[in-house]
Design an enzyme around this catalytic site. Sequence first.
Site: not given
Ligand code: ZN
Length: 505
Positions: A270, A299
Amino acid sequence: MSDTANTAFEQLCQFSRQTATLQSIEELLGWDERTMLPPSGGEFRAEQITCLSGLVHRRRTDPQVGRWLEELVDSPLAADPHSDTGATIRQIKRGYEKHIKLPQSLVEELARTAVLGQQAWTEARKNDNFASFQPLLERTYELKRRQAEAIGYATNPYDALLDDYEPDAKTADVQEVLTGLREQLAPFVAAIADSGRQANVEILRRNYPIDVQEAFGKQVAAAIGFDFQRGRLDVTHHPFCAGLGPDDCRITTRYDERNFPSAFFGILHEAGHGLYEQGLRKDQFGLPPGCYVSLGIHESQSRMWENAVGRSHAFWQYVFPQARKSFPGALPDVTLDEFYFAINDVRPSLIRVEADEATYNLHIVIRFELEQALLAGDLAVADLPGAWNDKYRDYLGIEPPHDADGVLQDIHWSAGLVGYFPTYSLGNLYAAQFFAQADLDLGDLDGQLARGEFAPLREWLCQKIHRQGECYTPSELVQRITGRPLSHEPLMDYLRGKLEPLYGI
Ligand code: ZN
């Protein structure tokens, strides 16, 4: 340059910033819902969020936006599509044209079905009863087909849905790169399983006090560059990162005293998302040059810090001595190499979110293939659990004993998120390709990580990716940064380079 174009541009930007500000309030309500909200507050919160998202949708489809765009598309401001003004006009036009194609009734029906779908899914998963969820999933796919038809596509309806998460990506291209990956990954994972070697993962299941995990996680997040003056870390059930504005990024995690990797790598993941949010251009808040470009690229930032950095030997050369000091009850008899092997343990498992970085992508390939078949009507929802189990047997060599650990494990489809899954694997693929390039560009990346010098990599990512906003599409960005299109090879090279020595294969 005409004054009318300049005026139209300024008005469009001001209007878009206000829309983004409204959206950020919606995000804040979402963060609060998942971290702080008292149990009975859910119903009114849903009302607040629905009210705001209605406002946001109306603004996005406001005819005035269309009139401003008409003034601007052929103006000199739009001439260079990669400039700040050109990208702003291109991306706002793109969003506007897409949103006005969706009839209000369909938008509302999709929203309503998503709420009901998630409720039905929660019950179905709890009771291990796929049949009770089946009617809502059928309805969801029916609506997603209508959504794809309304938006339009060249050859494949899946393109229209994928585009929401990975702009401009084409199913055929994603298919090619994921198939290439699957063909190499499945035998590679099988060879690891057959190697006879196994990491001692028991050392990660010892007693890791939660308050120490939190302090240690924060310390490492700050070391890689997450700015706690401009962000927070809180606790939630399903970790996420919410970028609420230029100086306010919220990351979340969950702690388990007997599972060190869960929170630690969750925080790194995160924080990687958070570094992207904190690296965006403040002066462009709410406008395309100040927005993240796609979920796949987002991502890639989290996966790079979590895996390429966070699970590397170099990183732990720096961090392990501190970990031993922080967790004297768990790590005194553990060596760095033992620990490194344990955090890189690979074994086929049923649950995607707990999967290691090699098998993870096979979980995604399975979902990607199934959701395409469902959307195309080649697979009936009633036959989904069987098809799911067949693919787990074929690609991972295991079969879920219950649907709760199989087809019912993910929330995505119940919430209408079709076309979302591939962005997870795209993230891993982009991460490997970017990391290999950073290694070339930065010279001694391994040495830097081993000395705890994270700024060079972070700055490289900031300049090459974060500060580019949406000025380039994801595929243009990959080509510009690495000189080639996205491929499965860097990820396979990365996994082989790390895992072959560990497993002696
Ligand atoms: Zn993620």
